[in-house]
Enzyme design. Structure first.
Site, PDB file in Angstrom:
ATOM      1  CG  LEU A 202      -1.792  -1.285   1.540  1.00 39.61           C
ATOM      2  CD1 LEU A 202      -1.994  -1.534   2.590  1.00 39.61           C
ATOM      3  CD2 LEU A 202      -3.368  -0.820   0.504  1.00 39.61           C
ATOM      4  CG  HIS A 203       2.517   3.039  -2.815  1.00 38.28           C
ATOM      5  ND1 HIS A 203       2.302   4.482  -4.131  1.00 38.28           N
ATOM      6  CD2 HIS A 203       2.557   1.619  -3.660  1.00 38.28           C
ATOM      7  CE1 HIS A 203       2.102   3.263  -5.358  1.00 38.28           C
ATOM      8  NE2 HIS A 203       2.475   2.449  -5.378  1.00 38.28           N
ATOM      9  NE  ARG A 204      -1.941   5.005  -7.500  1.00 41.53           N
ATOM     10  CZ  ARG A 204      -1.090   4.238  -7.513  1.00 41.53           C
ATOM     11  NH1 ARG A 204      -0.820   2.698  -7.179  1.00 41.53           N
ATOM     12  NH2 ARG A 204      -0.755   4.740  -8.573  1.00 41.53           N
ATOM     13  NE  ARG A 235       2.188   9.040  -0.496  1.00 40.14           N
ATOM     14  CZ  ARG A 235       2.272   9.937  -1.089  1.00 40.14           C
ATOM     15  NH1 ARG A 235       3.267  10.358  -1.991  1.00 40.14           N
ATOM     16  NH2 ARG A 235       1.493  10.973  -0.704  1.00 40.14           N
TER      17      ARG A 235
END
Ligand code: UDP
Length: 362
Positions: A202-204, A235
């Site tokens: 997950l990074h959005r 991130r």
């Protein structure tokens, strides 16, 4: 073709993964320009897995939030002037892709866009803005699927500029996926058994920038009834630290970002994936593993309902995961029998042919 005739501009790991298959075909005629959106130190392991050496030109100006876009365009334009290629290739929808496309327009070279025509029809996404601008600047648009080509035509882009190539992500998976024994060894390092764990990436911004949303997702993953291996994107670790969120706990097994070979090996033997990544959705369709996609919208509808289930962040994550587990052997069998809509692993040949045609003397 002469050395460096085809510039490949990249800044992040998905661009590196999907441009690498072109470099295998192009050999010395490929010249790599790195925008520095992700530091080379973070990409070197993935590059090694893909047999790609250090970039020919470094156009790093730091990571590229909006204020740095102008500087990045100027740096890539300088690198292009030095390298003097006949054509420039960019991939995907990152700030780096946009900088590469704008720099190419500024220098006045022909531009090829890999993975053209993806649309989430969601203007909240920064990637949507990038891909629309890059598509309309490009001379040759390599659409991964017929749907992507249709979406380009719908925006008035001439059919003569569009070619359906498949996605080079498939070529990359075919090249790196290790054999059974090596996969067993990679799994053993994490003490995981085939089909008895999940992998989550997950990074959005929509999932990690808001502390409450990130905390909700982490809670859902902690409560899953099997180990969840989570290679944490820089991130995500940054946003979690700022929001005071502990990413481990419960079912979650936190690890640093993995090399490409290790990631594909672990994904291929997982029960299922949880992801907001674009590339991982495509890879899921190649390795035949179901994916819970945590996104408000998706630009990859080709795999929706077969390989992927889209959910909003919240209890729907756990519900979708449990539904997959209830049907696991049958689901894995169905996916093993299903061809990837992103192609059979030959996208690099069609793409290189389109590039050669663009620069062939007329
Ligand atoms: N990936 C990787 N190591 C990891 C997680 C992902 O090599 O720990 C690869 C993955 O196989 C895919 C790419 O990185 O090819 C996806 O990158 P990302 O999720 O950053 O970008 P997106 O696909 O969402 O644009």
């Amino acid at each position: 073709m002469r050395t460096g005739a085809i510039a490949l501009v990249f800044g992040t790991r998905p661009e590196l993964v999907k441009l690498a298959p072109l470099a295998w075909e192009l050999g010395a005629s490929a010249g790599w320009i790195h925008t520095g959106q992700h530091p080379w130190a973070d990409l070197a392991e993935i590059a090694g897995d893909l047999r790609i050496g250090p970039p020919d030109r470094d156009a790093t100006v730091g990571s590229a939030p909006p204020g740095l876009l102008g500087a990045s365009v100027a740096a890539v334009a300088d690198a292009l002037t030095e390298l003097a290629p006949d054509v420039v290739v960019v991939q995907g929808d990152t700030n780096s892709t946009l900088a590469g496309a704008l720099a190419t327009a500024k220098v006045g070279l022909p531009l090829v866009h890999l993975e053209a025509g993806l649309r989430a029809f969601d203007r909240r996404l920064p990637e949507e803005h990038n891909r629309i601008v890059v598509d309309h600047l490009s001379d040759v648009l390599c659409a991964p699927t017929p749907l992507a080509a249709t979406q380009l035509a719908d925006e008035g882009i001439a059919a003569t500029r569009i070619v359906v190539t498949g996605n080079t992500a498939v070529d990359a998976v075919h090249r790196v996926l290790p054999d059974r024994d090596e996969r067993l060894a990679i799994r053993a390092a994490f003490d995981l058994r085939a089909d008895e764990y999940a992998v989550a990436t997950l990074h959005r911004p929509e999932n990690v920038d808001d502390g409450q949303t990130l905390a909700t997702i982490v809670e859902e993953l902690r409560d899953l009834p099997l180990p969840v291996l989570m290679p944490v994107h820089p991130r995500t670790s940054d946003r979690a630290r700022r929001a005071g969120i502990e990413l481990g706990g419960g079912a979650i097994v936190v690890t640093a970002p993995l090399g490409y070979r290790a990631f594909i090996a672990l994904a291929a033997d997982s029960a299922f994936l949880v992801t907001d990544s674009g590339g991982v959705q495509e890879e899921a369709s190649v390795i035949g593993r179901p994916a819970v996609v945590v996104r408000r919208s998706t630009e990859r509808p080709e795999v929706l309902g077969t390989v992927t289930t889209r959910v909003d962040p919240g209890p729907a994550i756990g519900a979708a995961a449990r539904a997959i587990l209830a049907d696991l052997p049958e689901l894995h069998q169905r996916l093993a029998d299903l061809a990837s809509p992103y192609g059979g692993g030959d996208a690099r040949y069609l793409t290189v042919a389109a590039i050669e045609q663009l620069i062939a003397p007329r």
